[in-house]
Design an enzyme around this catalytic site. Structure first.
Site: not given
Ligand code: ZN
Ligand code: FE
Length: 250
Positions: A53, A55, A57-58, A111, A128, A166
């Site tokens: 996805h 975001h 942090d990905h 998410h 996530d 995570h």
């Protein structure tokens, strides 16, 4: 022979490296530096990137990894990306030839709306969506959408290893205990997770079997959970929605 290695990043992210001693695929490289270091240490060439996805942090490391290795990048069709990628959607089969493995793409919105998971080599890379004893927050999707996504994941073979993005397991387990304190498998998992974290080891991967037995978001029909929530006559989506709201405050 495939190796799957966690690359810790930021506070609690795992960037997953899938490698065969020569080539590597990385899932959700939020940061390039630790990925480059892991590749160098093992003398691996990065040939593919899988994105679950959009975001930061990905995907934060994607541009730098493209510049350095020119890998093939796969990312959800329903989402926008600044880098060029092969769009993927439900039911698509991705063949990673240099690792001799293929992944089935699953749409698992909730998410984010376009969130996908990759299933192959008896492993699920679910970003996530499903976490150890928990699930992702609903930033874009609805509770019903996330519930359906988790149900789809729950139908995978029980021995499937679950690689989420995570290390949230311990906090999730503490929450799970507040709604199902008499679940012996949950109590045992709490003990085990503590032991792993004390040794600075990841609690991930888990398995579908373990998640089915301990993850409250997959246990919306558990009589103990229903009575803890005082929702004995509610349907599973109502239970799920309430659990997710409670977890947001926990
Ligand atoms: Zn995310
Ligand atoms: Fe994340």
């Amino acid at each position: 022979m495939l190796n799957i290695i966690p690359i810790p990043a930021f506070q609690d992210n795992y960037l997953w490296l899938i490698e065969n001693g020569i080539n590597a695929t990385v899932v959700d490289p939020g940061d390039a530096a630790p990925v480059i270091a892991a590749l160098k240490k093992r003398s691996l060439k990065l040939t593919n990137i899988l994105i679950t996805h959009h975001h930061a942090d990905h995907i934060g490391g994607v541009d730098a990894l493209i510049a350095k290795y020119s890998p093939q990048v796969y990312a959800p069709e329903k989402e926008q990306y600044s880098f060029s990628r092969i769009p993927v959607h439900e039911g698509q089969l991705i063949e990673i030839k240099d690792l001799d493995v293929s992944f089935n793409v699953m749409d698992v919105g909730g998410h984010t709306n376009g969130h996908v998971a990759y299933y192959g080599a008896n492993s699920l890379f679910c970003g996530d969506t499903l976490f150890g004893a928990g699930c992702g927050r609903l930033f874009e999707g609805t509770p019903a959408q996330m519930f359906a996504s988790l149900q789809k994941i729950a139908k995978l073979p029980v021995e499937t290893a679950v690689y989420c993005a995570h290390e949230y397991t311990e906090h999730n387990l503490q929450f799970a205990k507040t709604v199902e304190k008499d679940n012996p498998t949950l109590i045992e998992r709490i003990r085990l997770a503590r032991k792993l974290r004390d040794a600075n080891l990841p609690t991930i991967p888990s398995s579908i079997l373990l998640e089915l037995a301990t993850n409250p978001f997959l246990r919306c029909s558990s009589p103990e959970i229903m009575s803890s929530l005082d929702l004995q006559h509610a349907d599973e989506i109502q239970i799920f929605t309430t659990l997710r709201q409670m977890r947001n405050q926990f």
